[in-house]
Design a protein around this motif. Structure first.
Motif, short mmCIF file in Angstrom:
data_model
loop_
_atom_site.label_atom_id
_atom_site.label_comp_id
_atom_site.label_asym_id
_atom_site.label_seq_id
_atom_site.Cartn_x
_atom_site.Cartn_y
_atom_site.Cartn_z
N LEU A 142 0.72 -1.22 0.06
CA LEU A 142 0.06 -0.07 -0.10
C LEU A 142 0.85 1.34 -0.07
O LEU A 142 0.46 2.05 -0.93
N HIS A 143 1.76 1.46 0.92
CA HIS A 143 2.76 2.54 0.91
C HIS A 143 4.11 2.13 1.52
O HIS A 143 4.83 3.08 2.01
N TYR A 144 4.48 0.90 1.27
CA TYR A 144 5.78 0.62 1.62
C TYR A 144 6.03 0.73 3.16
O TYR A 144 7.45 0.85 3.46
N CYS A 145 5.06 0.81 3.91
CA CYS A 145 5.44 1.17 5.50
C CYS A 145 6.12 2.40 5.82
O CYS A 145 6.99 2.31 6.49
N SER A 146 6.15 3.40 4.70
CA SER A 146 6.74 4.77 4.71
C SER A 146 8.07 4.47 4.64
O SER A 146 8.86 5.60 4.65
N ASP A 147 8.77 3.67 4.01
CA ASP A 147 10.14 3.42 3.53
C ASP A 147 10.17 2.51 2.38
O ASP A 147 10.19 1.21 2.55
N TYR A 148 10.40 3.20 1.29
CA TYR A 148 10.18 2.24 -0.07
C TYR A 148 11.61 1.12 0.10
O TYR A 148 11.40 -0.03 -0.26
N ASP A 149 12.69 1.96 0.19
CA ASP A 149 13.91 1.01 0.16
C ASP A 149 13.91 -0.39 1.17
O ASP A 149 14.44 -1.38 0.87
N GLU A 150 13.55 0.27 2.33
CA GLU A 150 13.54 -0.96 3.41
C GLU A 150 12.24 -1.74 3.20
O GLU A 150 12.45 -3.14 3.40
N ALA A 151 11.27 -1.49 2.54
CA ALA A 151 10.31 -2.45 2.04
C ALA A 151 10.81 -3.36 1.09
O ALA A 151 10.31 -4.62 1.19
N VAL A 152 11.42 -2.61 0.18
CA VAL A 152 12.10 -3.84 -0.93
C VAL A 152 13.07 -4.60 -0.13
O VAL A 152 13.14 -5.95 -0.44
N PHE A 153 14.00 -4.08 0.75
CA PHE A 153 14.84 -5.02 1.33
C PHE A 153 14.24 -6.17 2.05
O PHE A 153 14.43 -7.36 2.08
N VAL A 154 13.04 -5.77 2.97
CA VAL A 154 12.33 -6.82 3.52
C VAL A 154 11.71 -7.87 2.70
O VAL A 154 11.90 -9.15 2.92
N ILE A 155 11.10 -7.47 1.69
CA ILE A 155 10.27 -8.48 0.63
C ILE A 155 11.53 -9.29 0.06
O ILE A 155 11.20 -10.55 -0.17
N GLU A 156 12.64 -8.72 -0.41
CA GLU A 156 13.55 -9.52 -0.92
C GLU A 156 14.16 -10.47 -0.01
O GLU A 156 14.23 -11.74 -0.24
N GLY A 157 14.10 -10.22 1.26
CA GLY A 157 14.63 -11.08 2.23
C GLY A 157 13.73 -12.08 2.55
O GLY A 157 13.92 -13.38 2.69
N LEU A 158 12.51 -11.84 2.64
CA LEU A 158 11.35 -12.92 2.58
C LEU A 158 11.50 -13.88 1.52
O LEU A 158 11.34 -15.22 1.69
N LEU A 159 11.47 -13.26 0.23
CA LEU A 159 11.77 -14.33 -0.91
C LEU A 159 12.63 -14.99 -0.76
O LEU A 159 12.81 -16.39 -1.14
N ALA A 160 13.90 -14.63 -0.42
CA ALA A 160 15.25 -15.49 -0.41
C ALA A 160 14.79 -16.68 0.76
O ALA A 160 15.35 -17.75 0.41
N GLU A 161 14.31 -16.02 1.58
CA GLU A 161 14.15 -17.35 2.79
C GLU A 161 13.17 -18.23 2.26
O GLU A 161 13.39 -19.42 2.50
N VAL A 162 11.94 -17.92 1.57
CA VAL A 162 10.95 -18.83 0.97
C VAL A 162 11.63 -19.73 0.06
O VAL A 162 11.58 -21.06 -0.02
N ARG A 163 12.64 -19.15 -0.79
CA ARG A 163 13.19 -19.89 -2.02
C ARG A 163 14.04 -21.00 -1.44
O ARG A 163 14.01 -21.86 -1.92
#
Lengths: 460, 285
Positions: A281-302
């Motif tokens: 919705l709004h990247y929890c007010s920090d786009y770069d950190e939201a991307v970092f977090v989602i990439e981290g989750l994706l790596a863990e899931v992979r």
């Protein structure tokens, strides 16, 4: 040593955090032990079960530090824009301005859950004339008044028209309480008639060109408001870049959802998936950190998929969940009842779909805004639920009623009937209160019954 | 002539008549239908759907026009539209009040006219419009004037209110959406652009669901002042969120006692509501 995927309690996170630190955990500026959030008032965390990965830790820390980070942004000279109701479009517009930071005050609807109503927002809301016949988003108005949670935005921009009555009434009450709100219109989406030019929207929807043109002009008005607030005209390239950034996040989230909802065993729990999806919705007010977090989750899931490891039993019932749960614990209850999340429709699927990058930006965003599932017929929403339920091989559907929410009265009639007729899947509707402790036995019973039904159907 | 049923004050009966059809504005009361009591469904929307179902069951050929003014009515449209899309119309009435929104409202009225003329087989004739109904205000002879505001309200409810108020030598001034009509749309046939004039007259009507809705409260305050109102009753249909939050601002702007009465969609006031009304009247006296 805990290295296998697991769901753990907050107290177990104490040792897990120490273990991760010992193993060289590198955290972001908002990192730290989860327990500190509970110590500062988010006591609901004591009742939740969390994924035990470093990626999940980063997700929760990002979520639970948002208010602090918003205050920091203000102290750094940013102007804060409170986007309301549109769920995903205005932040993309505002993302074109480096001096603006956008968030959804709507998100305060979860504050009474996280703080187990010890923060007094519902009581204050009632004193302001917003009683418990309205949905939990009434906590937002109280949060504006006592200013003890998110910083009061410099400006609020709220959609009107085809929006929920309770939110509309609450937002109008904010104006009466002295908080300025600028309104923009989103019409009720309809299908074009035979003599109208059709326009394809994200999510395989169609609307008349006249409606898209109207919304485009409305977003133009919003852009003017943002320019006035920022004190500078929008840079067209910056707007293009904002759309590109949104799409980058949406692609990452799409991959995460697809990976999690189709993998067996389930590699990431329902609670983390709910929070991850909200980041769109709004990247929890920090786009770069939201991307970092989602990439981290994706790596863990992979990694977990590659290792064939997961959190839940392989025969967990595959459940499609409709509407966000007012109590986060409900997502744990689903899994404790033998289910797993396989698909969601959390009222903002238009914030998950890509925004066209080959169109004029305002045209592209108008099409996205009109694709909001809450703006059109419930049957459109039901059709999308059916498509996604098939894509993720869901075996049953849960519709979470939000107490007081005006749309919920009709959800069951339209969605359940359509899903039942189209897919012949069992559908249940459960009201999830802000704190579901007292309703826990009945919620569990209904979820367990759904799971049993699903498992029995596997043998027929 | 084919009947066209609607509930919203923003659906112009003049347009319906000009298109060769007969307008009927309904403010239905629910009967004791179990379906209409479904949790979360506004009792007015439920009563409206039930009224349409009864007409359908009677074999009458009619059209129905829904409005987008509230979530409940907008969503309730989905149900009959799924079965009978050619006889059901949703008029998208903008909540905002900009020039842009007005242009959109005119587009919608044009679309409604096409829908209506498609059934009547006639072109709009502005000499056919009915006489504009003037708001029915109570007489000023009673000792106390009580204003009633709220959504469209069955006349049986207003009759019950008037009867109860009369015992206190009070009269009831109907300021509900029943009496929200444009000041004048007569002689449209003489206007250079009757459609534009009609659209503007309706677009400018006050409504609690407008954003912003300051004009609604100003209009209410003006009427209350002009008629020397001593108290205000807010009638709320069950599960109606828009009127649920009206009281604080009405109290602030009018500086009068305010009573909220919940209607459950029935055709009369409950004993509980009558008791509250009597207590309120004693306060106002």
């Amino acid at each position: 040593m805990m290295s296998q995927p697991a769901q753990i309690t907050l107290s177990q996170w104490h040792d897990r955090y120490a273990q991760l630190r010992q193993n060289g955990l590198s955290e972001r500026f908002y990192g730290g032990p989860l327990s500190r959030h509970a110590n500062h008032g988010d006591t609901r965390l004591h009742h939740l079960r969390f994924d035990n990965s470093a990626a999940a830790l980063a997700l929760w820390n990002l979520l639970l530090t948002e208010n602090d980070r918003l205050h920091q942004l203000r102290s750094q000279g940013k102007k804060l824009i409170g986007a309301m109701k549109d769920l995903g479009t205005v932040p993309v517009l505002a993302g074109a301005f480096t001096d603006l930071a956008t968030f959804y005050p709507d998100g305060a609807w979860w504050t009474p859950c996280l703080m187990e109503q010890n923060e007094g927002l519902f009581e204050l809301a009632s004193q302001l004339g917003l009683d418990d016949t309205l949905c939990p988003v009434r906590a937002m108005a109280a949060a504006f008044v006592n200013a003890e949670h998110f910083p009061v935005p410099d400006l609020s921009i709220c959609s009107a028209g085809a929006v929920c009555d309770d939110f509309s009434a609450i937002a109008q009450r904010l104006v009466q309480l002295g908080f300025p709100v600028r309104w923009w219109e989103i019409p009720r989406r309809r299908r074009p008639s035979a003599n109208e030019t059709p326009v394809t929207l994200p999510g395989d929807l169609v609307a008349p060109a006249s409606q898209v043109a109207f919304v485009r002009a409305e977003l133009g008005r919003v852009m003017t408001i943002l320019e006035q607030t920022a004190g500078a005209p929008v840079d067209p390239q910056a707007l293009h870049d904002s759309i590109s950034r949104a799409n980058r996040f949406r692609r990452l989230l799409h991959e995460l959802r697809t990976s999690v909802y189709t993998a067996d065993p389930c590699p990431l729990g329902a609670l983390e998936m709910l929070v991850a999806e909200m980041l769109a919705l709004h990247y929890c007010s920090d786009y770069d950190e939201a991307v970092f977090v989602i990439e981290g989750l994706l790596a863990e899931v992979r990694t977990r998929i590659q290792n064939r490891t997961g959190l839940l039993a392989p025969d967990a019932a595959r459940v499609f969940w409709v509407n966000p749960a007012a109590d986060l614990q409900a997502m744990n209850l689903l899994e404790q009842s033998g289910g797993r999340l396989c698909g969601t429709e959390f009222l903002f699927s238009h914030a998950l779909d890509p925004i066209a990058e080959d169109l004029d930006p305002l045209e592209a965003l108008a099409r996205t805004a009109l694709a909001d599932p809450m703006v059109g017929p419930a049957f459109d929403r039901a059709q999308r639920i059916c498509r996604d339920a098939v894509r993720f091989a869901a075996e049953g559907v849960v519709i979470a009623r939000i107490g007081g929410a005006s749309h919920c009265a009709f959800d069951m009639q339209c969605i359940a009937v359509h899903v039942g007729a189209t897919l012949a899947l069992p559908v249940i509707e459960i009201e999830i209160p802000t704190l579901c402790d007292s309703a826990d036995p009945s919620i569990r019973t209904r979820l367990e019954a759904l799971v049993e039904n699903i498992k029995q159907r596997r043998h027929t | 002539m084919t009947n066209v049923y609607y509930t919203s004050a923003f659906v112009p009966p003049e347009l319906i008549a000009a298109c060769g059809l007969t307008p009927h504005r309904l403010a239905p009361a629910a009967n004791a239908d179990a379906d209409s009591r479904r949790e979360g469904v506004c009792s007015f929307a439920a009563a409206w759907l039930a009224a349409l179902e009864r007409k359908q069951a009677s074999g009458e050929f009619f059209l129905s026009v829904f409005s987008s003014a509230c979530d409940q009515m907008r969503r309730s449209f989905d149900l009959p539209a799924a079965h009978d899309p050619d006889r059901t119309f949703l008029l998208n009435i903008p909540a905002t009040t900009t020039e842009h929104a007005f242009a959109y409202y005119k587009q919608e009225l044009n679309r409604l006219a096409e829908f209506l003329c498609g059934v009547s087989g006639q072109s709009p004739d502005w000499t056919r419009i009915p006489r504009c109904t003037e708001p029915q205000y109570a007489s000023d002879s009673a000792r106390i004037q009580i204003a009633v505001t709220g959504e469209s309200t069955p006349h049986s409810i207003l009759t019950a209110l008037r009867s109860a108020a009369a015992r206190f030598d009070a009269s009831v001034l109907d300021l509900t959406e029943n009496t929200v009509v444009p000041e004048t749309v007569t002689d449209l046939s003489l206007s250079a652009d009757p459609f534009d004039r009609l659209a503007l007259a309706y677009f400018e009507l006050p409504a609690i669901w407008k954003r912003p809705n300051e004009y609604f409260y100003q209009n209410l305050a003006r009427n209350a002042h002009d008629h020397r109102v001593s108290g205000v009753i807010v009638l709320r249909h069950s599960f109606c969120d828009l009127w649920r939050t009206a009281k604080p601002e009405i109290t602030r702007q009018l500086a009068l006692p305010v009573l909220e009465l919940d209607l459950d969609g029935g055709s009369t006031l409950s004993q509980w509501a009558l008791s509250r009304l009597e207590a309120f009247m004693e306060t106002v006296q």
